[in-house]
Write a protein that holds these residues in place. Structure first.
Motif, PDB file in Angstrom:
ATOM      1  N   GLU A   1     115.706  88.996  -4.185  1.00 10.83           N
ATOM      2  CA  GLU A   1     116.268  88.332  -3.002  1.00 10.83           C
ATOM      3  C   GLU A   1     115.656  86.947  -2.796  1.00 10.83           C
ATOM      4  O   GLU A   1     116.351  86.004  -2.431  1.00 10.83           O
ATOM      5  CB  GLU A   1     116.040  89.201  -1.762  1.00 10.83           C
ATOM      6  N   ARG A   2     114.380  86.848  -3.055  1.00 12.57           N
ATOM      7  CA  ARG A   2     113.730  85.530  -2.926  1.00 12.57           C
ATOM      8  C   ARG A   2     114.328  84.544  -3.921  1.00 12.57           C
ATOM      9  O   ARG A   2     114.604  83.399  -3.582  1.00 12.57           O
ATOM     10  CB  ARG A   2     112.220  85.646  -3.150  1.00 12.57           C
TER      11      ARG A   2
ATOM     12  N   CYS B   1     117.677  83.468  -2.813  1.00 13.31           N
ATOM     13  CA  CYS B   1     117.536  82.542  -1.688  1.00 13.31           C
ATOM     14  C   CYS B   1     117.150  81.155  -2.188  1.00 13.31           C
ATOM     15  O   CYS B   1     117.783  80.168  -1.835  1.00 13.31           O
ATOM     16  CB  CYS B   1     116.485  83.079  -0.713  1.00 13.31           C
TER      17      CYS B   1
ATOM     18  N   ARG C   1     119.242  77.704  -1.966  1.00 16.41           N
ATOM     19  CA  ARG C   1     118.658  76.534  -1.304  1.00 16.41           C
ATOM     20  C   ARG C   1     118.700  75.325  -2.236  1.00 16.41           C
ATOM     21  O   ARG C   1     119.109  74.231  -1.841  1.00 16.41           O
ATOM     22  CB  ARG C   1     117.212  76.829  -0.896  1.00 16.41           C
TER      23      ARG C   1
ATOM     24  N   ARG D   1     122.114  84.267   1.896  1.00 15.46           N
ATOM     25  CA  ARG D   1     121.145  84.821   0.949  1.00 15.46           C
ATOM     26  C   ARG D   1     119.707  84.751   1.424  1.00 15.46           C
ATOM     27  O   ARG D   1     118.831  85.348   0.804  1.00 15.46           O
ATOM     28  CB  ARG D   1     121.249  84.094  -0.391  1.00 15.46           C
ATOM     29  N   CYS D   2     119.458  83.990   2.477  1.00 15.28           N
ATOM     30  CA  CYS D   2     118.083  83.827   2.944  1.00 15.28           C
ATOM     31  C   CYS D   2     117.904  84.423   4.335  1.00 15.28           C
ATOM     32  O   CYS D   2     118.814  84.335   5.158  1.00 15.28           O
ATOM     33  CB  CYS D   2     117.715  82.346   3.016  1.00 15.28           C
TER      34      CYS D   2
ATOM     35  N   TRP E   1     113.682  81.784   7.173  1.00  9.47           N
ATOM     36  CA  TRP E   1     113.522  80.917   6.006  1.00  9.47           C
ATOM     37  C   TRP E   1     114.464  79.729   6.081  1.00  9.47           C
ATOM     38  O   TRP E   1     114.086  78.609   5.743  1.00  9.47           O
ATOM     39  CB  TRP E   1     113.801  81.708   4.727  1.00  9.47           C
TER      40      TRP E   1
END
Length: 82
Positions: A11-12, A15, A19, A46-47, A51
């Motif tokens: 997931e990070r 994200c 971005r 997604r974030c 964030w």
């Protein structure tokens, strides 16, 4: 709450990827957010919202820093006078 769980590595990455694409789009369109609306939506979906807020602030800061480096510091009162 489920929303508070720490994002997984996957997931990070999703994200950060979203971005980076959004920021690249802004860079290539002179920060015209309207041209990058789809990427903005992907970035937001997604974030985690915290964030998104953090990255928005970070981008503003980086832009400000870059402006200082390229144009030098402009005292606020000098800005209005030409």
């Amino acid at each position: 709450a489920a929303g508070m769980a720490a994002p997984t590595m996957e997931e990070r990455k999703a994200c950060w990827g979203a971005r980076d694409e959004f920021w690249r789009c802004l860079d290539s369109h002179g920060d015209d957010a309207a041209k990058c609306e789809q990427l903005r939506k992907a970035f937001e979906s997604r974030c985690p919202q915290q964030w998104v807020k953090h990255f928005d602030k970070r981008r503003d800061f980086l832009k400000y820093k870059k402006k200082l480096e390229t144009e030098g510091y402009q005292p606020p009162e000098a800005a209005g006078k030409s």
